[in-house]
Design a protein around this motif. Structure first.
Motif, mmCIF file in Angstrom:
data_model
loop_
_atom_site.group_PDB
_atom_site.id
_atom_site.type_symbol
_atom_site.label_atom_id
_atom_site.label_comp_id
_atom_site.label_asym_id
_atom_site.label_seq_id
_atom_site.Cartn_x
_atom_site.Cartn_y
_atom_site.Cartn_z
ATOM 1 N N ALA A 250 0.838 -1.207 0.000
ATOM 2 C CA ALA A 250 0.000 0.000 0.000
ATOM 3 C C ALA A 250 0.874 1.259 0.000
ATOM 4 O O ALA A 250 0.563 2.239 -0.690
ATOM 5 N N CYS B 54 -0.628 4.784 -1.178
ATOM 6 C CA CYS B 54 -1.804 4.941 -0.294
ATOM 7 C C CYS B 54 -1.315 5.723 0.918
ATOM 8 O O CYS B 54 -1.184 5.196 2.032
ATOM 9 N N GLU C 20 -13.648 0.014 0.798
ATOM 10 C CA GLU C 20 -13.167 -1.373 0.820
ATOM 11 C C GLU C 20 -13.039 -1.906 2.260
ATOM 12 O O GLU C 20 -13.350 -3.058 2.544
ATOM 13 N N HIS D 113 -4.038 5.579 5.838
ATOM 14 C CA HIS D 113 -4.503 4.893 4.635
ATOM 15 C C HIS D 113 -3.866 3.501 4.488
ATOM 16 O O HIS D 113 -4.552 2.506 4.248
ATOM 17 N N GLN E 87 -5.267 1.062 6.829
ATOM 18 C CA GLN E 87 -6.596 0.586 6.411
ATOM 19 C C GLN E 87 -6.450 -0.535 5.380
ATOM 20 O O GLN E 87 -7.177 -1.529 5.410
ATOM 21 N N LYS E 88 -5.504 -0.393 4.471
ATOM 22 C CA LYS E 88 -5.278 -1.430 3.456
ATOM 23 C C LYS E 88 -4.818 -2.731 4.131
ATOM 24 O O LYS E 88 -5.228 -3.832 3.738
#
Ligand SMILES: Cc1ncc(COP(=O)(O)O)c(C=O)c1O
Length: 398
Positions: free
Chosen positions: A62, A67, A78, A277, A280-281
């Protein structure tokens, strides 16, 4: 010369709370360690496992994919999708993505839920023993904690009747934490369901802390989210911290009615915004990837629990309810209270730390006066070393 008016330094709000007792123990232990002490650490509540490789790989990928920017406050679509799907698959809940919000740890999800629901003077029913932060988070929001005792002789059982007796017209919310930190108690699904329905009928919110929901050793996995008819007054706080050994990543979530989740997102938009971010991935990879790692860690915790209990039972006078979940034991040390220099669980904790170099957390942090908490999320060797030291220390103190 005119004297300056006396100005208070800090807000009343912050004056109502204390530093997390577990964090305080960790800090004290760190000082001793820095001085060269060889400690056995049963203090901090975190897995001793490393985060599974596929989750780490997802975070690294990511970052490579940039990201690295802000995302929507409640999380990328997602991730919200992954949260509700995982929960539905494991517990039969039926949340929609807009009823899910990702937060910087389960702690922030709980903090936000309590801040948006509880007003000054509202009562919040809090079963004892309780996770250390609840009291302070409630009081920070101006709420009043109404404590409910559980029955240690029945494995810290919490019944709908004891909850009902504490309900008043001012009751705004009930906190339920099963499996429980610190006792490891798991609520019977029928008790949990009855409390959810009772609360729903009276328009009282249940805030269910499911941080350890995947560390339930009863063989009867249960989430409040499966009680669909009471979900209008239910907010679930979940966490990837313990389930996937991700404490340092700071990723948790809440599930609840869209209006409550929206209010939480509003509050979060004025504090932390979204969680990072790339984290989160990684969360998406954890929730949608293979779940074998969760089962493996759980099996190991059960082995470590049994080892810890067997060793603790060799210490005369110490009794311990068999925990059915999480990774803590909560032995009762009352047989030693009143011995020279031991007037409280706090004394036991302090002296175990300084004299036996074993880190534990005294029960006062969790609302009881006769216990200490040990986290057995460590190696079998450390458990043996630590409990042997405790045994020697208690023998000297009796
Ligand atoms: C009962 C309970 N709830 C919530 C949390 C918060 O976990 P996190 O913020 O790491 O998701 C913890 C952490 O120790 C816990 O023990």
């Amino acid at each position: 010369m005119a004297t300056l008016p006396q100005v208070k330094q800090f807000s009343d709000r912050v004056g109502r709370i204390e530093v997390s007792a577990t964090m305080a123990v960790v800090a004290e232990a760190a000082k001793l360690k820095a001085g060269g002490a060889d400690l056995v650490e049963f203090g901090a509540g975190e897995p001793h496992f490393s985060t599974p490789q596929h989750i780490k790989d997802a975070a690294i990928a990511a970052i490579q994919q940039n990201c690295t920017r802000y995302t929507a406050v409640p999380g990328i679509p997602e991730l919200r999708q992954a949260i509700v799907k995982r929960h539905a698959a494991d517990f039969g809940s039926d949340y929609k993505p807009e009823e899910a919000i990702a937060s910087t740890g389960g702690k922030l999800a709980l903090f936000n839920a309590i801040q948006v629901l509880v007003d000054h003077g509202d009562e919040v029913i809090l079963p004892v023993p309780y996770w250390v932060s609840f009291k302070d988070i409630i009081e920070y929001g101006g709420g009043k904690c109404v404590y409910v005792q559980t029955d240690e002789s029945e494995g810290f059982r919490l019944t709908p009747e004891t909850i009902e007796r504490k309900m008043t017209p001012r009751t705004r919310a009930i906190i339920l934490n099963s499996p429980n930190n610190p006792s490891g108690a798991v609520m019977a699904p029928e008790d949990f369901t009855a409390i959810l329905r009772l609360a729903h009928k009276r328009g009282i919110y249940v805030i269910a802390d499911e941080c350890y929901v995947y560390l339930n050793y009863t063989g009867k996995d249960f989430s409040a989210g499966s009680v669909i008819d009471a979900r209008e007054h239910l907010v679930i706080a979940g966490s990837l911290s313990k389930t996937y050994a991700m404490t340092g990543w700071r990723l948790g979530y809440a599930l609840g009615p869209a209006a409550v989740v929206g209010a939480m997102a509003k509050l979060q938009s004025q504090s932390t915004s979204s969680t990072a971010h790339m984290i989160q991935k990684a969360g998406v990879a954890a929730l949608t990837g293979p779940q074998q790692c969760v089962a493996e860690m759980k099996a190991e915790y059960i082995r470590l629990r049994d080892l810890t209990l067997n060793l603790l039972h060799k210490i005369p006078g110490i009794t311990c309810v068999k925990p059915e979940g999480a990774f803590y034991v909560y032995p009762n040390i009352s047989a030693y209270l009143g011995k020279p220099g031991i007037n409280s669980a706090g004394d036991v904790g302090k002296r175990l730390l300084h004299e036996a170099h074993v880190v534990t957390v005294p029960g006062e942090a969790f609302g009881t006066r006769e216990h200490i908490r040990l986290s057995y999320a460590t190696s079998a060797e450390e458990i043996k070393r630590g409990v042997e030291r405790m045994q020697a220390w208690f023998a000297k103190s009796s």
